[in-house]
Enzyme design. Structure first.
Site, PDB file in Angstrom:
ATOM      1  N   ILE A 327       0.838  -1.199   0.000  1.00  0.00           N
ATOM      2  CA  ILE A 327       0.000   0.000   0.000  1.00  0.00           C
ATOM      3  C   ILE A 327       0.870   1.246   0.000  1.00  0.00           C
ATOM      4  O   ILE A 327       2.028   1.225   0.405  1.00  0.00           O
ATOM      5  CB  ILE A 327      -0.985   0.011   1.184  1.00  0.00           C
ATOM      6  CG1 ILE A 327      -0.267  -0.077   2.532  1.00  0.00           C
ATOM      7  CG2 ILE A 327      -1.979  -1.136   1.050  1.00  0.00           C
ATOM      8  CD1 ILE A 327      -1.217   0.009   3.728  1.00  0.00           C
ATOM      9  N   GLU A 328       0.295   2.340  -0.470  1.00  0.00           N
ATOM     10  CA  GLU A 328       1.090   3.532  -0.751  1.00  0.00           C
ATOM     11  C   GLU A 328       1.728   4.143   0.486  1.00  0.00           C
ATOM     12  O   GLU A 328       2.783   4.781   0.393  1.00  0.00           O
ATOM     13  CB  GLU A 328       0.257   4.579  -1.492  1.00  0.00           C
ATOM     14  CG  GLU A 328      -0.905   5.158  -0.718  1.00  0.00           C
ATOM     15  CD  GLU A 328      -1.762   6.070  -1.597  1.00  0.00           C
ATOM     16  OE1 GLU A 328      -1.778   7.284  -1.330  1.00  0.00           O
ATOM     17  OE2 GLU A 328      -2.392   5.576  -2.545  1.00  0.00           O
ATOM     18  N   GLN A 329       1.128   3.974   1.641  1.00  0.00           N
ATOM     19  CA  GLN A 329       1.733   4.525   2.856  1.00  0.00           C
ATOM     20  C   GLN A 329       3.001   3.774   3.249  1.00  0.00           C
ATOM     21  O   GLN A 329       3.777   4.270   4.064  1.00  0.00           O
ATOM     22  CB  GLN A 329       0.723   4.505   4.003  1.00  0.00           C
ATOM     23  CG  GLN A 329      -0.390   5.531   3.880  1.00  0.00           C
ATOM     24  CD  GLN A 329      -1.473   5.126   2.903  1.00  0.00           C
ATOM     25  OE1 GLN A 329      -1.455   4.022   2.343  1.00  0.00           O
ATOM     26  NE2 GLN A 329      -2.446   6.008   2.687  1.00  0.00           N
TER      27      GLN A 329
END
Length: 528
Positions: A327-329
């Site tokens: 995921i982007e985080q």
């Protein structure tokens, strides 16, 4: 000399017309106490004025962590460049920042999160800016919207098209921050920062370098203070030589509506049976159909919406761990969380700094992405970032454009029409009332993903709805699969806002998806 100051003292350090960069992702990592103090100072003194703020992902939400809304005041905030903005239900009052955007009281730009991180690195190294193909033929492209969210921003472009070595690129000049407001769990007396309770590294090192290397100041909000020399050097993510001031805010929340959950920060692993699996309904059927597109051994990005439930489908099917979620985080592996904790993962194998996760995404280093859609058009383009009628319901693109720019395979999921009343009866879909808002439209309002570039790059694009599955082909969007209970002419072709192609070998969605029992998921990537 002590670096410890109060939040109000930190706010007093912000000069008028400064460029301020803030590290957070909605509630995750948000330095809310310092942002609140800046708002209080402006209310009392009418300073600082005319700020430009940079938010690579987002700052704040509508569920208790106000973030950017503390400073969303005419006179205080002049310009915002953000990956995304606070969003919420259409029934709620729009956040203050959205009211300012709609009234043209602030220059507002929606810049892909990865590009904003890249801009910080360029500023830190005193390089001129970012050349990228991310965003070509989307709303990012100046031949469309150029990232502008209102007329005030459109008059002052932040991106240009450049020819370099015979190829077309987008150019974003670097923006140099005078102030970086970052967050961590612990600071020692010398300003060294560790992240024991944080669920992500949301660019604080890059932002601190950009401010420090250009003569600016770095303010770190932390939960607690430690004696100098007591932090383990391998755990220090931001060194004290970059940190000018420390604000201790013991009440800072880990993320939205979450005071502290140690599985988010990787301190413990939750048992798999502690994760709730989705209730049996139409949304679960769509998530199951999305899961059929997966191949064991893949690294798969996941976004907000129906697709966020796919990891729970794999748990229910006994296939957890067969794919690795990214995921982007920054979380790699584990179980991506949903609802208010979206952007976090429990039981992660690794937490990569978010700027480097975006480097991975921008180059298409992963195998597939599972994302949502608001609109699909006749070119196969997708809008997730803007609905003029309900602007605050959408958060903006965040990392969507970075992720989709070169992804090998993308599975978009959502409901065919908005507002339809649907049910499952006897193993088939029943439409009790047709939706009033078409989501398949002649041309999307905002191009978040370009179907034309997808075709040109040979990307594998699938759209999964409750009625049918569609594929993007060079000739257009094609219906390849029909759900049981759905009439092709009445429920699909007549409800689309443009002519759909129909495959000669039209398939039926597997009946096993429509029963409230495990489906025997194989993860062979062959769909139906």
């Amino acid at each position: 000399m002590s670096k410890l100051i109060s939040a109000d003292e930190a706010a007093a350090l912000i000069p008028d017309h400064a460029v301020v960069t803030v590290s957070s992702s909605s509630g995750l990592g948000c330095p809310d106490a310092v942002l609140a103090a800046i708002g209080r100072r402006f209310e009392a003194e009418a300073h600082p004025r005319g700020l430009t703020t940079l938010h690579p992902i987002a700052a704040g939400d509508m569920w208790g962590i106000k973030g950017i809304d503390h400073i969303a005041r005419p006179g205080l905030l002049a310009r915002v460049l953000a990956g995304s903005y606070p969003s919420g239900p259409s029934s709620a009052e729009p956040p203050a920042i959205w009211r300012m955007i709609g009234a043209d009281q602030v220059e507002a730009y929606n810049i892909p999160s990865g590009i904003l991180f890249d801009m910080h690195r360029e500023a830190a190294a005193k390089r001129p800016g970012v050349l990228t193909k991310v965003g070509l033929d989307t709303f990012v492209d100046p031949r469309r919207h150029g990232c502008a969210m209102n007329a005030t921003a459109a008059a002052k472009p932040v991106v240009k098209v450049k020819d370099f070595e015979g190829e077309e690129w987008l150019y974003f000049p670097a923006i140099t921050p005078q102030v970086a407001i970052i967050r961590a769990t612990t600071a020692d007396e010398r300003g060294n920062l560790t992240y024991e309770h944080e669920g992500a590294f949301l660019g604080p090192l890059d932002q601190a370098l950009a401010a420090h290397n250009n003569g600016g100041i770095v303010i770190a909000q932390v939960k607690r203070l430690a004696k100098a020399g007591t932090l383990k050097p391998q755990q220090v993510y931001v060194p004290g030589i970059l940190v000018d001031h420390i604000v201790v805010a013991p009440e800072q929340m880990q993320t939205t509506q979450t005071v502290y959950e140690p599985a988010i920060s990787g301190e413990i692993f939750r048992p798999l049976d502690s994760f709730e699996t989705p209730a049996f309904d139409i949304g679960k059927v769509i998530a199951r159909r999305v899961a059929l597109e997966l191949t064991a051994g893949s690294a798969v990005n996941i976004g907000f919406g129906i697709s966020a439930n796919v990891p729970r489908i794999l748990i229910e099917e006994g296939r957890h761990g067969d794919v690795t979620w990214v995921i982007e985080q920054g979380a790699v592996g584990g179980v991506p969380l949903t609802d208010f904790q979206f952007g976090c993962a429990s039981n992660a194998e690794a937490i990569v700094p978010s700027p480097y996760q975006f480097t991975y995404f921008q180059a298409g280093g992963f195998d597939a992405s599972l994302l949502s859609f608001l609109e699909i058009d006749r070119f196969g383009s997708v809008n997730v970032s803007r609905l003029t009628a309900r602007p605050h319901v959408t958060a903006g693109a965040g990392g969507f454009v970075d992720i989709t720019a070169r992804a090998k395979k993308i599975v978009f999921s959502g409901y065919f029409n908005a507002g339809a009343k649907l049910a499952i009866e006897n193993g088939a879909v029943r439409i009790d009332k047709e939706g009033k808002v078409r989501k398949l439209v002649p041309e999307v309002e905002h191009v978040s993903f370009s179907g034309a570039r997808g075709v040109a790059q040979g990307q594998d694009i699938t759209y999964v709805t409750e009625r049918c599955v569609m594929k993007l082909t060079p000739a257009g969007v094609m219906v390849t699969e029909l759900a049981p209970g759905i009439d092709l002419e009445r429920d699909v072709l007549a409800q689309a806002g443009f002519p759909l192609l129909v495959a000669d070998d039209l398939k039926r969605t597997p009946d096993r998806l429509y029963c409230d029992t495990p489906i025997g998921l194989a993860l062979d990537g062959r769909g139906a």
